[in-house]
Each structure stands twice: as C-alpha cells, then as structure tokens.
Write an enzyme that holds these catalytic residues in place. Structure first.
Site, short mmCIF file in Angstrom:
data_model
loop_
_atom_site.label_atom_id
_atom_site.label_comp_id
_atom_site.label_asym_id
_atom_site.label_seq_id
_atom_site.Cartn_x
_atom_site.Cartn_y
_atom_site.Cartn_z
CE LYS A 91 -2.19 -1.11 3.84
NZ LYS A 91 -1.53 -2.40 4.21
NE ARG B 53 2.23 -4.99 10.92
CZ ARG B 53 3.31 -4.79 10.16
NH1 ARG B 53 4.47 -5.33 10.52
NH2 ARG B 53 3.23 -4.08 9.07
NE ARG C 190 5.97 -0.10 10.05
CZ ARG C 190 4.93 -0.19 9.23
NH1 ARG C 190 4.90 0.57 8.15
NH2 ARG C 190 3.94 -1.01 9.46
NE ARG D 140 -4.80 -1.53 9.80
CZ ARG D 140 -3.71 -1.07 9.21
NH1 ARG D 140 -3.65 0.15 8.75
NH2 ARG D 140 -2.66 -1.85 9.07
NE ARG E 282 8.43 -2.40 6.42
CZ ARG E 282 7.16 -2.04 6.23
NH1 ARG E 282 6.85 -1.22 5.26
NH2 ARG E 282 6.20 -2.51 7.00
P1 AP5 Z 1 4.63 -1.48 1.92
O1 AP5 Z 1 4.48 -0.71 0.66
O2 AP5 Z 1 5.10 -0.75 3.13
O3 AP5 Z 1 3.28 -2.28 2.24
P2 AP5 Z 1 2.09 -1.83 3.15
O4 AP5 Z 1 0.90 -2.59 2.69
O5 AP5 Z 1 1.99 -0.33 3.19
O6 AP5 Z 1 2.64 -2.42 4.50
P3 AP5 Z 1 2.68 -1.79 5.95
O7 AP5 Z 1 3.59 -2.65 6.74
O8 AP5 Z 1 2.99 -0.34 5.95
O9 AP5 Z 1 1.18 -2.04 6.29
P4 AP5 Z 1 0.39 -1.98 7.57
O10 AP5 Z 1 -0.99 -1.98 7.05
O11 AP5 Z 1 0.73 -3.02 8.57
O12 AP5 Z 1 0.93 -0.63 8.22
P5 AP5 Z 1 0.25 0.70 8.69
O13 AP5 Z 1 1.32 1.69 8.76
O14 AP5 Z 1 -0.97 1.00 7.94
O15 AP5 Z 1 5.58 -2.72 1.60
C1 AP5 Z 1 6.04 -3.58 2.62
C2 AP5 Z 1 7.42 -4.08 2.20
O16 AP5 Z 1 7.30 -4.84 0.99
C3 AP5 Z 1 8.41 -2.95 1.89
O17 AP5 Z 1 9.68 -3.33 2.35
C4 AP5 Z 1 8.36 -2.84 0.36
O18 AP5 Z 1 9.56 -2.36 -0.17
C5 AP5 Z 1 8.10 -4.28 -0.06
N1 AP5 Z 1 7.32 -4.39 -1.30
C6 AP5 Z 1 6.29 -3.61 -1.70
N2 AP5 Z 1 5.83 -4.01 -2.91
C7 AP5 Z 1 6.57 -5.10 -3.26
C8 AP5 Z 1 6.59 -5.97 -4.38
N3 AP5 Z 1 5.71 -5.83 -5.39
N4 AP5 Z 1 7.49 -6.98 -4.41
C9 AP5 Z 1 8.38 -7.15 -3.37
N5 AP5 Z 1 8.43 -6.34 -2.28
C10 AP5 Z 1 7.54 -5.33 -2.22
O19 AP5 Z 1 -0.24 0.31 10.18
C11 AP5 Z 1 0.66 0.05 11.22
C12 AP5 Z 1 -0.09 -0.05 12.54
O20 AP5 Z 1 -0.70 1.21 12.83
C13 AP5 Z 1 -1.24 -1.06 12.61
O21 AP5 Z 1 -0.80 -2.35 12.90
C14 AP5 Z 1 -2.10 -0.44 13.72
O22 AP5 Z 1 -1.55 -0.72 14.97
C15 AP5 Z 1 -1.96 1.05 13.46
N6 AP5 Z 1 -3.00 1.57 12.55
C16 AP5 Z 1 -2.78 2.16 11.33
N7 AP5 Z 1 -3.93 2.53 10.76
C17 AP5 Z 1 -4.91 2.14 11.62
C18 AP5 Z 1 -6.33 2.20 11.56
N8 AP5 Z 1 -6.95 2.76 10.51
N9 AP5 Z 1 -7.03 1.69 12.60
C19 AP5 Z 1 -6.41 1.15 13.67
N10 AP5 Z 1 -5.07 1.04 13.78
C20 AP5 Z 1 -4.32 1.53 12.75
#
Ligand code: AP5
Length: 193
Positions: free
Chosen positions: A14, A146, A134, A89, A128
C-alpha cells in the site's frame, strides 16, 4: 474530487504504490500508520497512548483514528481528492469515513484491494524489519498478530464497499511497476466512466 482507498493486508504494498499514485494523480496521501508513527516520534500524548498497541501489532481504537482522519480532511480543503492508505480498517471506520465524505459532498470512488499470499507478506515484512526501525516488523509473532487483526477486523471493510460495487482486486505480487500499471488502469477506467 476523486477519493480512493488502497486496501490490503500488512506488507501488501500500500505504502509503496501510494507514493507513485499520489505523484501521478495529484491526490493527498492520508496514511493512518504514518500519522500515528509521527505522533509516536513527536512523543505526543496520543503517540504515547498508541505506542504499545502498534508494537504488538494490534489495531488502535476506532475513535482515535477517526478523529485523526476527520482533522486531516478538514485541514486539506483544496485537494483533487484523497488516497486513503491503511484506513478504514474496521467497518465502523468505513461508515465514519463515508459520513465524513458525504458531509463534504463527495464519496469513495474506488477501493483497490491488493492481494498477496501470506507467505510473501511475512517474507517482505521480515525483510524490511532487518533494516527499518518499524517496531512492528521485528519478529514473526508481531507480524502474525497484524495479519490476524487484518483477517478478523479489516477484511470486512472490503465487504462493506462491495455492497456498493466499489471494490477491484489487483494481484499485488511481482514487479512493482507492473502492479502500478494495473492500479492505474482501474483508476483511469473509473475516472472516464
Ligand atoms: P509497503 O508498501 O510498506 O506495504 P504496506 O501494505 O503499506 O505495509 P505496511 O507494513 O505499511 O502495512 P500496515 O498496514 O501493517 O501498516 P500501517 O502503517 O498502515 O511494503 C512492505 C514491504 O514490501 C516494503 O519493504 C516494500 O519495499 C516491499 N514491497 C512492496 N511491494 C513489493 C513488491 N511488489 N514486491 C516485493 N516487495 C515489495 O499500520 C501500522 C499499525 O498502525 C497497525 O498495525 C495499527 O496498529 C496502526 N494503525 C494504522 N492505521 C490504523 C487504523 N486505521 N485503525 C487502527 N489502527 C491503525
């Protein structure tokens, strides 16, 4: 306004694809994960309240993220549209978002859902975790928590938007450029329609 949700499990790409999409379409990127991590980095009371939950891979309470998104929408009045990343979410967050957008006379145009196998998600996040600071990428246990939160609470968000025919599924594995092209194709079709 053109508002889209980039949807998918942790590690589905994402954040990676959001950066490219906002550059191409001039959208305002709203990532609740980034907003929360900024609060933690700034050691604000909100940041301190959510720090442990995030490190354990658990979702932050709905009221906190909804309030954050409400403020972010209010603070960005002159934009072409929003790209929501990591939000909504839960079904409660989706309903709150629909209401907030309706108050602005707009709505979600499309939900692009990235599909990636669990094995690949774990591989990406552990990888990562070796280089990033992180706290939620550190070990497989937190990553599994997660993914479990996603399955239990977040997958239902796609069902919510399916009722309105707004969800398009995209294979999120393979080359980043190819995935980007698939996402753009869906957006362009929606924009023309
Ligand atoms: P990346 O692009 O970072 O993927 P992502 O889907 O954004 O993954 P995140 O880890 O950021 O998702 P998340 O949903 O857990 O985190 P968030 O910050 O929202 O890619 C991941 C890795 O893969 C990178 O190293 C990238 O380079 C690699 N990659 C990408 N594309 C690739 C490809 N095609 N091939 C190979 N490699 C690839 O949430 C974090 C925490 O915040 C949650 O757990 C929760 O505690 C809290 N939180 C956030 N939003 C909310 C909400 N709305 N409600 C409640 N809690 C929330």
């Amino acid at each position: 306004m053109f508002n889209l949700i980039l949807f998918g499990p942790p590690g589905s790409g994402k954040g990676t694809q959001s950066e490219r999409l906002i550059a191409k379409y001039g959208l305002k990127h709203l990532s609740t994960g980034d907003l929360l991590r900024n609060e933690i980095a700034g050691q604000t009371p909100l940041g301190m309240a959510v720090k442990n939950l995030m490190a354990e891979g658990k979702l932050v309470p709905d009221e906190i993220v909804i309030e954050m998104i409400d403020a972010a929408i209010e603070n960005n009045t002159r934009v072409n549209g929003f790209l929501f990343d990591g939000f909504p979410r839960t079904t409660a967050q989706a309903e709150a978002l629909d209401k907030l957008l309706a108050q602005k006379g707009t709505e979600i145009a499309i939900v692009l859902a990235l599909q990636v196998s669990q094995e690949e998600l774990i591989k990406r996040l552990l990888n990562r975790g070796r280089t990033s600071d992180r706290s939620d990428d550190v070990n497989e246990e937190v990553i599994a928590a997660r993914i479990s939160e996603y399955e239990k609470k977040t997958a239902a968000v796609a069902e919510h938007y399916k009722k309105f025919g707004k969800v398009e599924y995209i294979k999120g594995e393979g080359n980043v450029d190819d995935i980007f092209d698939l996402l753009c194709k869906e957006i362009d079709e929606k924009k023309v329609a």
